[in-house]
Design a protein around this motif. Structure first.
Motif, mmCIF file in Angstrom:
data_model
loop_
_atom_site.group_PDB
_atom_site.id
_atom_site.type_symbol
_atom_site.label_atom_id
_atom_site.label_comp_id
_atom_site.label_asym_id
_atom_site.label_seq_id
_atom_site.Cartn_x
_atom_site.Cartn_y
_atom_site.Cartn_z
ATOM 1 N N ILE A 90 0.846 -1.204 0.000
ATOM 2 C CA ILE A 90 0.000 0.000 0.000
ATOM 3 C C ILE A 90 0.877 1.249 0.000
ATOM 4 O O ILE A 90 0.628 2.195 -0.757
ATOM 5 N N PHE A 91 1.916 1.247 0.839
ATOM 6 C CA PHE A 91 2.829 2.395 0.895
ATOM 7 C C PHE A 91 3.480 2.641 -0.466
ATOM 8 O O PHE A 91 3.501 3.768 -0.963
ATOM 9 N N LEU A 92 4.033 1.581 -1.079
ATOM 10 C CA LEU A 92 4.692 1.733 -2.379
ATOM 11 C C LEU A 92 3.707 2.118 -3.476
ATOM 12 O O LEU A 92 4.050 2.886 -4.380
ATOM 13 N N MET A 93 2.490 1.616 -3.389
ATOM 14 C CA MET A 93 1.472 1.984 -4.367
ATOM 15 C C MET A 93 1.172 3.482 -4.268
ATOM 16 O O MET A 93 1.114 4.182 -5.286
ATOM 17 N N VAL A 94 1.015 3.969 -3.053
ATOM 18 C CA VAL A 94 0.751 5.395 -2.849
ATOM 19 C C VAL A 94 1.918 6.237 -3.354
ATOM 20 O O VAL A 94 1.725 7.229 -4.073
ATOM 21 N N VAL A 95 3.134 5.844 -3.002
ATOM 22 C CA VAL A 95 4.320 6.587 -3.454
ATOM 23 C C VAL A 95 4.398 6.603 -4.976
ATOM 24 O O VAL A 95 4.633 7.645 -5.593
ATOM 25 N N ASN A 96 4.195 5.445 -5.607
ATOM 26 C CA ASN A 96 4.259 5.381 -7.067
ATOM 27 C C ASN A 96 3.172 6.227 -7.725
ATOM 28 O O ASN A 96 3.421 6.889 -8.731
ATOM 29 N N PHE A 97 1.959 6.220 -7.165
ATOM 30 C CA PHE A 97 0.893 7.044 -7.727
ATOM 31 C C PHE A 97 1.173 8.539 -7.545
ATOM 32 O O PHE A 97 0.872 9.338 -8.433
ATOM 33 N N ILE A 98 1.764 8.908 -6.421
ATOM 34 C CA ILE A 98 2.122 10.318 -6.210
ATOM 35 C C ILE A 98 3.187 10.752 -7.216
ATOM 36 O O ILE A 98 3.069 11.812 -7.841
ATOM 37 N N ILE A 99 4.211 9.925 -7.398
ATOM 38 C CA ILE A 99 5.254 10.272 -8.364
ATOM 39 C C ILE A 99 4.687 10.286 -9.775
ATOM 40 O O ILE A 99 5.042 11.157 -10.580
ATOM 41 N N LEU A 100 3.786 9.368 -10.084
ATOM 42 C CA LEU A 100 3.132 9.360 -11.403
ATOM 43 C C LEU A 100 2.352 10.653 -11.613
ATOM 44 O O LEU A 100 2.432 11.275 -12.677
ATOM 45 N N LEU A 118 19.323 17.191 -31.905
ATOM 46 C CA LEU A 118 18.311 16.533 -32.722
ATOM 47 C C LEU A 118 17.099 17.421 -32.997
ATOM 48 O O LEU A 118 16.411 17.249 -33.986
ATOM 49 N N GLY A 119 16.826 18.333 -32.086
ATOM 50 C CA GLY A 119 15.697 19.238 -32.259
ATOM 51 C C GLY A 119 14.347 18.600 -31.981
ATOM 52 O O GLY A 119 13.305 19.161 -32.337
ATOM 53 N N ILE A 120 14.347 17.430 -31.324
ATOM 54 C CA ILE A 120 13.073 16.797 -30.969
ATOM 55 C C ILE A 120 12.616 17.317 -29.608
ATOM 56 O O ILE A 120 13.413 17.844 -28.832
ATOM 57 N N SER A 121 11.350 17.167 -29.318
ATOM 58 C CA SER A 121 10.801 17.649 -28.055
ATOM 59 C C SER A 121 11.447 16.920 -26.880
ATOM 60 O O SER A 121 11.616 15.701 -26.901
ATOM 61 N N SER A 122 11.772 17.672 -25.843
ATOM 62 C CA SER A 122 12.358 17.059 -24.648
ATOM 63 C C SER A 122 11.339 16.198 -23.913
ATOM 64 O O SER A 122 11.701 15.414 -23.039
ATOM 65 N N ASN A 123 10.079 16.306 -24.281
ATOM 66 C CA ASN A 123 9.060 15.467 -23.654
ATOM 67 C C ASN A 123 9.231 13.992 -24.024
ATOM 68 O O ASN A 123 8.756 13.126 -23.305
ATOM 69 N N TYR A 124 9.918 13.696 -25.139
ATOM 70 C CA TYR A 124 10.209 12.300 -25.459
ATOM 71 C C TYR A 124 11.131 11.703 -24.407
ATOM 72 O O TYR A 124 11.035 10.521 -24.090
ATOM 73 N N LEU A 125 12.001 12.495 -23.859
ATOM 74 C CA LEU A 125 12.867 12.056 -22.773
ATOM 75 C C LEU A 125 12.067 11.963 -21.470
ATOM 76 O O LEU A 125 12.174 10.989 -20.730
ATOM 77 N N ASN A 126 11.230 12.973 -21.223
ATOM 78 C CA ASN A 126 10.449 13.012 -19.990
ATOM 79 C C ASN A 126 9.389 11.915 -19.923
ATOM 80 O O ASN A 126 8.971 11.520 -18.836
ATOM 81 N N MET A 127 8.964 11.405 -21.067
ATOM 82 C CA MET A 127 7.954 10.350 -21.084
ATOM 83 C C MET A 127 8.474 9.067 -20.435
ATOM 84 O O MET A 127 7.681 8.239 -19.977
ATOM 85 N N ALA A 128 9.785 8.902 -20.381
ATOM 86 C CA ALA A 128 10.359 7.723 -19.708
ATOM 87 C C ALA A 128 9.931 7.696 -18.243
ATOM 88 O O ALA A 128 9.624 6.636 -17.692
ATOM 89 N N LEU A 129 9.903 8.860 -17.613
ATOM 90 C CA LEU A 129 9.455 8.955 -16.218
ATOM 91 C C LEU A 129 7.998 8.540 -16.085
ATOM 92 O O LEU A 129 7.646 7.732 -15.229
ATOM 93 N N LEU A 130 7.166 9.099 -16.941
ATOM 94 C CA LEU A 130 5.734 8.829 -16.874
ATOM 95 C C LEU A 130 5.437 7.353 -17.094
ATOM 96 O O LEU A 130 4.699 6.736 -16.320
ATOM 97 N N ILE A 131 6.024 6.775 -18.116
ATOM 98 C CA ILE A 131 5.772 5.371 -18.426
ATOM 99 C C ILE A 131 6.315 4.459 -17.331
ATOM 100 O O ILE A 131 5.646 3.504 -16.918
ATOM 101 N N SER A 132 7.501 4.750 -16.832
ATOM 102 C CA SER A 132 8.081 3.872 -15.812
ATOM 103 C C SER A 132 7.270 3.907 -14.518
ATOM 104 O O SER A 132 7.007 2.850 -13.931
ATOM 105 N N PHE A 133 6.856 5.083 -14.079
ATOM 106 C CA PHE A 133 6.079 5.122 -12.838
ATOM 107 C C PHE A 133 4.654 4.632 -13.032
ATOM 108 O O PHE A 133 4.039 4.128 -12.092
ATOM 109 N N PHE A 134 4.132 4.720 -14.244
ATOM 110 C CA PHE A 134 2.831 4.105 -14.527
ATOM 111 C C PHE A 134 2.952 2.585 -14.390
ATOM 112 O O PHE A 134 2.124 1.946 -13.738
#
Length: 157
Positions: A90-100, A118-134
């Motif tokens: 439960i604790f880890l689930m809450v932490v992961n959802f907060i970080i997500l 490369l000139g690509i959006s930096s959000n392609y890099l930031n999406m790694a965070l979103l996907i991993s914590f999801f």
């Protein structure tokens, strides 16, 4: 197909790690034979490395391979260990959802700044965070349900 899906995170992390290594090795090779450097190599290696680290962390989380000290937990009874595991889930689930949630806010509020080379959006890099914590959040929920089943099984014995 089942084996492919059960190793999904490992395959993706390995793919990005291969891209990282190839990018660096190719750049070193070009430099050593006097052809100069590949201007995009460093950026490709960095983006690929970030993706491999975050998706690799999910793979470790899924297999419960992160470091843990369970000396005190081992002193508990079997039922006590199962109850502790549920509280930890439960604790880890809450932490992961907060970080997500924080990752989502970060990506939505960050400006779509292009990467320098490369000139690509930096959000392609930031999406790694979103996907991993999801994915970690999904695994946390799965762990919780499995540990609740274990507790019910121990209670029936």
């Amino acid at each position: 197909m089942k084996k492919l899906l059960s190793n999904f995170e490992e395959i993706i992390a390995g793919f990005f790690l291969i891209i990282t290594v190839l990018s660096v090795v190719l750049n070193v090779f070009y430099r050593s034979i006097g052809l100069g450097t590949i201007s995009t190599s460093e950026e490709i290696a960095t983006i690929s490395f970030v993706w491999s680290v975050y998706i690799g962390a999910v793979a470790c989380y899924k297999r419960k391979m992160h470091i843990g000290v369970d000396m005190l937990v081992q002193m508990l009874s079997k039922k006590g260990r199962n109850i502790f595991a549920i509280f930890l889930d439960i604790f880890l689930m809450v932490v992961n959802f907060i970080i997500l949630y924080l990752c989502t806010i970060f990506i939505m509020t960050s400006q779509e700044k292009p990467t320098p080379v490369l000139g690509i959006s930096s959000n392609y890099l930031n999406m790694a965070l979103l996907i991993s914590f999801f994915l970690m959040s999904v695994h946390s929920v799965i762990f919780l349900f499995k540990d609740i089943k274990k507790l019910k099984k121990v209670g029936e014995e």
